[in-house]
Design an enzyme around this catalytic site. Structure first.
Site, PDB file in Angstrom:
ATOM      1  CD  GLU A 268      43.752  41.991  39.308  1.00 53.67           C
ATOM      2  OE1 GLU A 268      43.679  43.102  38.756  1.00 53.67           O
ATOM      3  OE2 GLU A 268      43.353  40.951  38.761  1.00 53.67           O
ATOM      4  CB  CYS A 302      43.298  49.781  42.625  1.00 49.88           C
ATOM      5  SG  CYS A 302      42.075  48.470  42.655  1.00 49.88           S
TER       6      CYS A 302
HETATM    7  O1  LIG Z   1      41.119  48.628  45.227  1.00 50.03           O
HETATM    8  C1  LIG Z   1      40.844  47.745  44.492  1.00 50.03           C
HETATM    9  C2  LIG Z   1      39.641  46.859  44.491  1.00 50.03           C
HETATM   10  C3  LIG Z   1      38.369  47.589  44.552  1.00 50.03           C
HETATM   11  C4  LIG Z   1      37.210  46.793  43.964  1.00 50.03           C
HETATM   12  O2  LIG Z   1      37.198  45.555  43.979  1.00 50.03           O
HETATM   13  O3  LIG Z   1      36.288  47.451  43.478  1.00 50.03           O
END
Ligand SMILES: O=CCCC(=O)O
Length: 512
Positions: A268, A302
């Site tokens: 990821e 992210c």
């Molecule tokens: O930063 C990554 C994950 C954020 C999320 O799960 O919405």
């Protein structure tokens, strides 16, 4: 060597056991073999408040072997027994919600309300995978050959190494661990140097819930030793799968290490997510969603909006609305009641944010709010924003006139900096949104359902928000395409499958 407690905790806990020094191997609290420790800094004050064992490559083998021994037993548990244990873990985490959130504030800097939200989000994963544990089934296959029968079974892949980021350390640890453990795998976790404490707390609660010692081991490391420990895990022959959340640069290193033994990976990685607002959008809705998405954890998600494209005909109205709502944010330490925007978690993040703003302004972008610089003292804030000294703070910064050649359009910002670009047509904005090596998430706002459908099909990303800035949910597959990674976390079947192998059985009947 057992670890000793040595903390000067700057906050209250309802249960002191929720905060524990030492890594966790085979159910025991351990120091690093070297005896070295590293410091944990509160990004909201800049002060060190704890020290943790600084594991290096010499600590990897014991943790992996312990997880392997645990796997030999745990993988034979019935799915129902695993689900029941996961449910006990879920309940213990829910009960520890307030303490875990306070720890999160002091590790990541995020405001307490967001930290509580992260724990709530995190426990949607434990809850979801309680259900998934009993639903990972094989198939029977009608053979094309007379007298032959075929079937598949799913089996846990083995010991998993999990490399966990600092931005959502509890949610992402649980998204990975609950899927792996529902599948019958054991895990060695390596949290980021900024956030080991919350991971240790979760792992200790897992042992308390009844998972066998070794089922969830945690190695803590400094930034200096992180590459060696990560490499040790990726290359260890008893590790059968690596799951990583972090930058694309590091993801490529992990993939290349794992490729040496063809280890399965879930990656990821980074995003460069476009947020597109068409002329017929509900602008109030788009503004609310953008604010929630962009200022969440000071822009350090992210899936955060990295490039904001607004149709030329509504640009002025949209920008004014954004400035109005953003000016209401209060920058401060996450434990202060009025704080709605915490610090950036790392000093390196602050350095990069300043560079990106400097680059954009140098290429013609206009700064409408904030300074694009760290807050150094009470006089440095833009407008009425407070500027707490000591921590890694930056006031929310809004730029217009951002173009695709500026660094902030090409790199992940990961800070409270928002740049607005203008567009004229659907074809143009689709092409510009896709003009990146990343493909994590994209967001589109329009009332035209045909256009929503077209954009859903044409945008190159693993997750598309259609009139929403939030696609993350335990029940929906999470993951990117292109250089944003591979594999899915969460969702039905796909996430647990990441931790399973499929074995085919073929039987020839002697009578038919
Ligand atoms: O930063 C990554 C994950 C954020 C999320 O799960 O919405």
């Amino acid at each position: 060597m057992p670890a000793q407690q040595q903390f000067s905790v700057p906050f209250e806990l309802s249960n002191k056991d929720h905060l524990h020094l030492g890594c966790l191997v085979d159910g025991q609290s351990e120091s690093a073999r070297s005896g070295q420790t590293f410091d944990i800094v509160d990004p909201g004050s800049g002060r060190t408040w704890a020290s943790y064992p600084d594991c290096d490559e010499s600590d990897v083998n014991a943790a992996v072997e312990s997880a392997h021994r645990a796997f030999l037993n745990f993988s034979k548990w019935t799915p129902r027994k695993r689900a029941q244990c996961l449910l006990r873990w879920h309940t213990l985490i829910v009960d520890a919600r307030e303490d875990l959130a306070r720890i999160l504030v002091h590790e990541t800097g995020k405001p307490l309300k967001e930290a509580l939200g992260e724990v709530d989000y995190a426990t949607t994963f434990t809850w979801w995978f309680v259900g998934e544990a009993e639903r990972a089934h094989g198939t029977t296959i009608q053979s094309a050959i007379a007298g032959r029968r075929s079937l598949t079974v799913k089996q846990p892949i083995g010991v998993v190494a999990a490399l966990i980021p600092w931005n959502f350390p509890i949610a992402l640890a649980l998204r990975k661990a609950s899927a792996a453990m529902a599948a019958g795998c054991t895990m060695v976790m390596k949290p980021s140097p900024e956030t080991p404490i919350s991971t240790i707390s979760l792992a200790r609660l897992a042992i308390q819930a009844g998972f066998p010692p070794g089922a969830l081991n945690v190695l803590t490391t400094s930034l200096k030793n992180t590459p060696a420990v990560a490499e040790g895990l990726c290359l260890h022959p008893l590790v059968k799968k690596v799951t990583f959340t972090g930058s694309t640069r590091v993801g490529k290193i992990i993939a290349s290490l794992c490729s040496r033994s063809l280890k399965k990976t879930t990656l990821e990685l980074g995003g460069n997510c476009p947020f597109i607002v068409f002329e017929d959008a509900d602008t109030e809705m788009a503004l609310d969603q953008l604010a929630a998405l962009k200022w969440r954890h000071a822009g350090q998600a992210c899936v955060s909006a990295n490039r904001v494209y607004v149709h030329r005909s509504i640009l002025e109205e949209f920008v004014q609305g954004l400035i109005r709502t953003t000016s209401l944010l209060r920058v401060g330490h996450g434990m202060e009641d009025q704080t709605t925007l915490g610090p950036v978690t790392t000093l390196a993040g602050l350095d990069k944010a300043e560079e990106l703003v400097k680059d954009a302004v140098g290429k013609g972008a206009k700064m409408l709010l904030g300074t694009g610089r760290r807050l150094a003292g009470p006089s440095d804030a833009a407008g009425s924003l407070e500027s707490p000294a000591g921590g890694f703070f930056m006031a929310p910064t809004i730029l217009t006139g951002v173009t695709d050649t500026m660094r902030m359009s090409q790199e992940e910002i990961f800070a409270p900096v928002l740049g607005i670009s203008v567009f004229d047509t659907e074809e143009e904005v689709t092409a510009r949104a896709n003009e990146t090596s990343m493909g994590l998430a994209s967001y589109v706002f329009t009332k035209d359902v045909n256009r929503l459908w077209r954009m859903f099909e044409n945008l190159e990303a693993g997750m598309i928000g259609l009139n929403t800035g939030n696609s993350s949910a335990a029940e929906a597959p999470f993951g990117g395409i292109k250089e944003s990674g591979c594999g899915k976390e969460s969702g039905k079947d796909v996430a647990i499958d990441e931790f399973l192998i499929t074995k085919t059985g073929t039987l020839t009947l002697t009578e038919s």
